[in-house]
Design a protein around this motif. Structure first.
Motif, PDB file in Angstrom:
ATOM      1  N   HIS A 440       0.850  -1.204   0.000  1.00 56.74           N
ATOM      2  CA  HIS A 440       0.000   0.000   0.000  1.00 56.74           C
ATOM      3  C   HIS A 440       0.887   1.255   0.000  1.00 56.74           C
ATOM      4  O   HIS A 440       1.791   1.383   0.819  1.00 56.74           O
ATOM      5  CB  HIS A 440      -0.911  -0.006   1.232  1.00 56.74           C
ATOM      6  CG  HIS A 440      -1.637   1.302   1.446  1.00 56.74           C
ATOM      7  ND1 HIS A 440      -2.809   1.615   0.793  1.00 56.74           N
ATOM      8  CD2 HIS A 440      -1.351   2.378   2.240  1.00 56.74           C
ATOM      9  CE1 HIS A 440      -3.213   2.820   1.175  1.00 56.74           C
ATOM     10  NE2 HIS A 440      -2.338   3.305   2.056  1.00 56.74           N
ATOM     11  N   GLN A 441       0.623   2.186  -0.927  1.00 52.91           N
ATOM     12  CA  GLN A 441       1.401   3.421  -0.988  1.00 52.91           C
ATOM     13  C   GLN A 441       0.809   4.463  -0.046  1.00 52.91           C
ATOM     14  O   GLN A 441      -0.404   4.689  -0.037  1.00 52.91           O
ATOM     15  CB  GLN A 441       1.449   3.961  -2.421  1.00 52.91           C
ATOM     16  CG  GLN A 441       2.242   3.059  -3.347  1.00 52.91           C
ATOM     17  CD  GLN A 441       2.574   3.715  -4.675  1.00 52.91           C
ATOM     18  OE1 GLN A 441       2.110   4.806  -4.976  1.00 52.91           O
ATOM     19  NE2 GLN A 441       3.386   3.049  -5.484  1.00 52.91           N
ATOM     20  N   VAL A 442       1.680   5.097   0.731  1.00 55.10           N
ATOM     21  CA  VAL A 442       1.256   6.042   1.763  1.00 55.10           C
ATOM     22  C   VAL A 442       0.710   7.307   1.117  1.00 55.10           C
ATOM     23  O   VAL A 442       1.278   7.831   0.154  1.00 55.10           O
ATOM     24  CB  VAL A 442       2.453   6.386   2.678  1.00 55.10           C
ATOM     25  CG1 VAL A 442       2.054   7.417   3.719  1.00 55.10           C
ATOM     26  CG2 VAL A 442       2.982   5.128   3.350  1.00 55.10           C
ATOM     27  N   VAL A 443      -0.407   7.805   1.664  1.00 52.00           N
ATOM     28  CA  VAL A 443      -1.030   9.056   1.208  1.00 52.00           C
ATOM     29  C   VAL A 443      -0.979  10.042   2.364  1.00 52.00           C
ATOM     30  O   VAL A 443      -1.152   9.668   3.533  1.00 52.00           O
ATOM     31  CB  VAL A 443      -2.496   8.810   0.767  1.00 52.00           C
ATOM     32  CG1 VAL A 443      -3.171  10.124   0.386  1.00 52.00           C
ATOM     33  CG2 VAL A 443      -2.534   7.811  -0.388  1.00 52.00           C
ATOM     34  N   THR A 444      -0.716  11.305   2.052  1.00 54.37           N
ATOM     35  CA  THR A 444      -0.621  12.329   3.093  1.00 54.37           C
ATOM     36  C   THR A 444      -1.868  12.328   3.984  1.00 54.37           C
ATOM     37  O   THR A 444      -2.997  12.276   3.495  1.00 54.37           O
ATOM     38  CB  THR A 444      -0.447  13.718   2.447  1.00 54.37           C
ATOM     39  OG1 THR A 444       0.834  13.743   1.815  1.00 54.37           O
ATOM     40  CG2 THR A 444      -0.504  14.831   3.494  1.00 54.37           C
ATOM     41  N   GLY A 445      -1.615  12.387   5.303  1.00 54.83           N
ATOM     42  CA  GLY A 445      -2.718  12.486   6.263  1.00 54.83           C
ATOM     43  C   GLY A 445      -3.169  11.156   6.838  1.00 54.83           C
ATOM     44  O   GLY A 445      -3.983  11.132   7.767  1.00 54.83           O
ATOM     45  N   GLU A 446      -2.683  10.030   6.301  1.00 55.74           N
ATOM     46  CA  GLU A 446      -3.110   8.726   6.813  1.00 55.74           C
ATOM     47  C   GLU A 446      -2.514   8.456   8.195  1.00 55.74           C
ATOM     48  O   GLU A 446      -1.400   8.883   8.502  1.00 55.74           O
ATOM     49  CB  GLU A 446      -2.682   7.611   5.849  1.00 55.74           C
ATOM     50  CG  GLU A 446      -3.445   7.612   4.537  1.00 55.74           C
ATOM     51  CD  GLU A 446      -3.001   6.499   3.605  1.00 55.74           C
ATOM     52  OE1 GLU A 446      -3.804   6.114   2.735  1.00 55.74           O
ATOM     53  OE2 GLU A 446      -1.858   6.023   3.726  1.00 55.74           O
TER      54      GLU A 446
END
Length: 722
Positions: A440-446
């Motif tokens: 899973h690629q990290v997304v800002t705010g997770e």
């Protein structure tokens, strides 16, 4: 800092700018530095025809704009004398002291770095550049200013040199300027490079920008200023900027967006006295204009890795044009404009703020440190490109700690960014309380929670193909390096031998150890086991070793003694084969490799059945020779060129199925007077047919002629010898 090169500057003008800055510069040192440089460069001219001294003067002017110290200005004036004139670094040290000499020497060494297409050399050069930067970052700031002035005056270069310099600037210097936080230099370097690399795209965007903007932004600034004053926020500094050409180019051409779809082309910057005023101003802006959803970023509470802080929000103006509003304090603005250069404080000797610098340069030292554990220098190239990427994402641990990662990083990268022990024990991850796959690629705010297993659990080798950051890759490699040495050696050895077989390389048993020792030494490993282990844990990649393997194999083949020529009259052949030392020996041909005249062969003395003849590169030969009890039973064998015997060979044909196909192939063989011992054909899917032929031939040359003729038969796709 201005984006256009001014007319050639004089020293009197430079000195006036130093005085106008109001900073306590050491004018005696700077005067002496100019005098030395002016004398040293007196006979030199630039490609454009102007006196050479104009270049160091212009570099010094850029450093004044950045607010750099006296030593940096003096070093900038003399930065080319050690390379281009008779003046030495020792002479500069005796006249100006060790600090200025260190800066001049550092810039000279960086200038001598030539980036080539040879990856090893380029990686080493990048390593030298980072080392110079970690010792004194002013070296890199002077070099960036030097490159910026050269790019401003690059029209004088030949076209190919312009393109080469532009590519080097885009790939190496602009990313470093970004990581140092010097946004003005970074953006202008990118724009100048783009102008040379894609002049059509550059001019298209420039034309679009010229049609929009200035009058609209003036009106917006006046409106915001009045509204802030009415609500008790006074002394706010409001200015505007237009997004860099390259920034727009990336979105238009790389993200396939239209000019009208880019929301941050125009930006208004509000500079205030305190953080509290920043958040108050944000509320007032949202009252005045309609904010676009998902376009708000708070870089004050979560700064970027290069230290940048600001509030960003995108709103729609009354003219239906979107624009970005950036709200920051004066300190944040200086940081954003000048990056690491903003840490120079003008006290009595104009010294730097050491703690902040150490903090800001930690990424350089970390990158260099991690590279020491890698046997492959070219890994540095990909690490530089991933670690210097402008795009970052910010995610949170369940406790609220912020983790910064490059765009595209996975939850595995997140785990290793927390701690190597967390990454090594990771068995899964939750994002916002939901289980996600490990890629899973990290997304800002997770908000990311790493699920860990027992202490003795380790990472998977497959993770090396998933993770994005050099930090995670090196921690995974280090774990395998320390914890799984025996497994690494076995896996590395198997992988190397598979690569040798895939490339049809057979190492004679008597040369095997020497070959591997030479290969280990060429890959900077102390022992063969160390090389196997490095392949096993990923420190050495076979694809990058292949050239060295082929070189070593070619050297081995060249050193092998030529076959001994036997006297055919004394030793008679049997079945067209001469076996060294055995007269009229019964011979049979091994079915595992079916040797034919012309093939390089070897004999194996069987128990009671004569000599079995194999091709030298048969895998069974290689395996058998490794066992001591079989080694003495292998004997030299040669084809008897005088013998005219026929041998059977089996061919597999793949064809397009049609009527009369079998009769056409039989006719072709009949025309060549080739006997057919057996023939079998069957239909296959997709309208194809497979055929197996056993025919009689004289030698490999004869066989090659037969294969060539069969390939010319209509609808025959391939012919393979089995």
């Amino acid at each position: 800092m201005e984006n256009t090169e001014k007319m050639p500057i004089t020293y009197e003008e430079l000195k006036q700018e130093l005085i106008d800055s109001g900073r306590p510069y050491d004018f005696d040192m700077i005067d002496r530095a100019f005098a030395l440089a002016n004398q040293a460069h007196s006979a030199q001219r630039r490609r454009s025809g102007e006196p050479y001294i104009c270049h160091p003067l212009s570099v010094a002017r850029i450093l004044i704009d950045l607010g750099m110290d006296s030593e940096s200005i003096a070093a900038a004036l003399m930065h080319d004398v050690a390379e281009d004139t008779d003046v030495t670094v020792d002479e500069i040290r005796s006249k100006f002291g060790p600090e200025v000499a260190l800066l001049v020497d550092g810039v000279t060494k960086l200038t001598q770095i030539k980036f080539s297409n040879v990856e090893d050399r380029q990686a080493e050069n990048l390593r030298k550049m980072l080392l110079a930067m970690s010792q004194d970052v002013r070296v890199m700031i002077i070099k960036l200013s030097d490159r910026l002035h050269n790019m401003r005056t690059g029209d004088a270069w030949p076209e190919q040199k312009r393109r080469d310099k532009a590519l080097e600037t885009m790939e190496v210097y602009a990313p470093i300027a970004h990581r140092l936080g010097i946004s003005n230099i970074k953006e202008e370097l990118e724009d100048r490079s783009l102008q040379y690399l894609d002049p059509v795209g550059y001019n298209t965007i420039r034309d679009l920008l010229d049609k929009h903007g200035d009058e609209f932004l003036h009106g917006v600034c006046d409106t915001i200023s009045a509204h802030l004053t009415e609500n008790g926020i006074e002394n706010a500094k409001i200015k505007y900027r237009v997004k860099s050409v390259y920034g727009i180019y990336r979105k238009m051409y790389m993200q396939n967006k239209e000019f009208e779809e880019i929301y941050d082309i125009y930006a208004v910057r509000i500079i205030l006295n305190s953080v509290a005023e920043c958040y108050t101003a944000l509320g007032l802006i949202h009252d005045m204009y309609h904010p676009l959803p998902n376009r708000f970023k708070d870089y004050i509470s979560t700064p970027k890795p290069n230290g940048y802080q600001s509030l960003h929000t995108t709103v729609i103006g009354h003219e239906a044009l979107p624009f970005e509003v950036q709200i920051r304090t004066w300190d944040m603005d200086r940081q954003a404009e000048y990056g690491i250069a903003a840490h120079w404080k003008y006290k009595e000797g104009i010294t730097s703020s050491g703690d902040k610098l150490d903090e800001r340069l930690a990424w350089v030292r970390q990158l260099l440190e991690s590279q020491r554990s890698s046997a492959d220098a070219t890994d540095l190239l990909s690490d530089i490109k991933s670690d210097l990427l402008p795009e970052e994402v910010f995610a949170f641990t369940p406790r609220g700690d912020v983790i910064n990662l490059p765009a595209g990083a996975t939850v595995i990268d997140f785990a290793y960014a927390i701690h190597s022990a967390v990454g090594n024990r990771m068995i899964g991850a939750k994002v916002n309380n939901r289980i996600v796959p490990i890629d899973h690629q990290v997304v800002t705010g997770e908000i990311i929670e790493i699920i860990t297993g027992p202490e003795n659990r380790g990472p998977s080798r497959d993770w090396l193909n998933i993770v994005k950051t050099s930090e995670a890759k090196n921690k995974i490699r280090n774990w395998f390096k320390k914890e799984r040495r025996e497994e690494n050696i076995a896996e590395g050895k198997d992988a190397l031998e598979r690569e040798l077989r895939r490339n049809m390389m057979t190492i004679p048993p008597e040369h095997y150890d020497e070959f591997m020792s030479n290969l280990a030494r060429r890959n900077r490993c102390n022992t063969v086991e160390e090389m196997y282990a490095a392949i096993g844990y990923g420190g050495l990649q076979l694809s990058r070793m292949l050239t060295k393997i082929k070189d070593e194999y070619a050297r081995l083949k060249a050193s092998e003694p030529k076959p001994v020529t036997l006297d055919i009259k004394r030793i008679h052949s049997s079945e067209g084969v001469v076996v060294e030392g055995i007269d009229n020996c019964p011979v049979k041909f091994a079915k595992c490799c079916s040797p034919l005249p012309g093939d390089d062969i070897i004999g194996f003395v069987t128990r009671g059945f004569g000599v079995s003849i194999h091709k030298r590169d048969c895998k069974n030969v290689h395996e058998s020779m490794r066992h001591p009890e079989n080694a003495d039973r292998w004997v030299r064998a040669y084809w008897d060129t005088a013998a005219k015997e026929q041998y059977s060979a089996t061919l597999e044909l793949t064809c397009m199925d049609r009527n009369n196909l079998v009769s056409d192939i039989a006719l072709a063989l009949s025309d060549m007077r080739v006997p057919i011992y057996s023939m079998a054909a069957r239909a296959a899917e997709h309208g194809r047919a497979h055929m197996s032929l056993t025919i009689g031939i004289m030698n490999t040359e004869h066989l090659n002629n037969v294969v060539a003729k069969l390939k010319k038969v209509k609808d025959v796709i391939s012919v393979l010898r089995t």
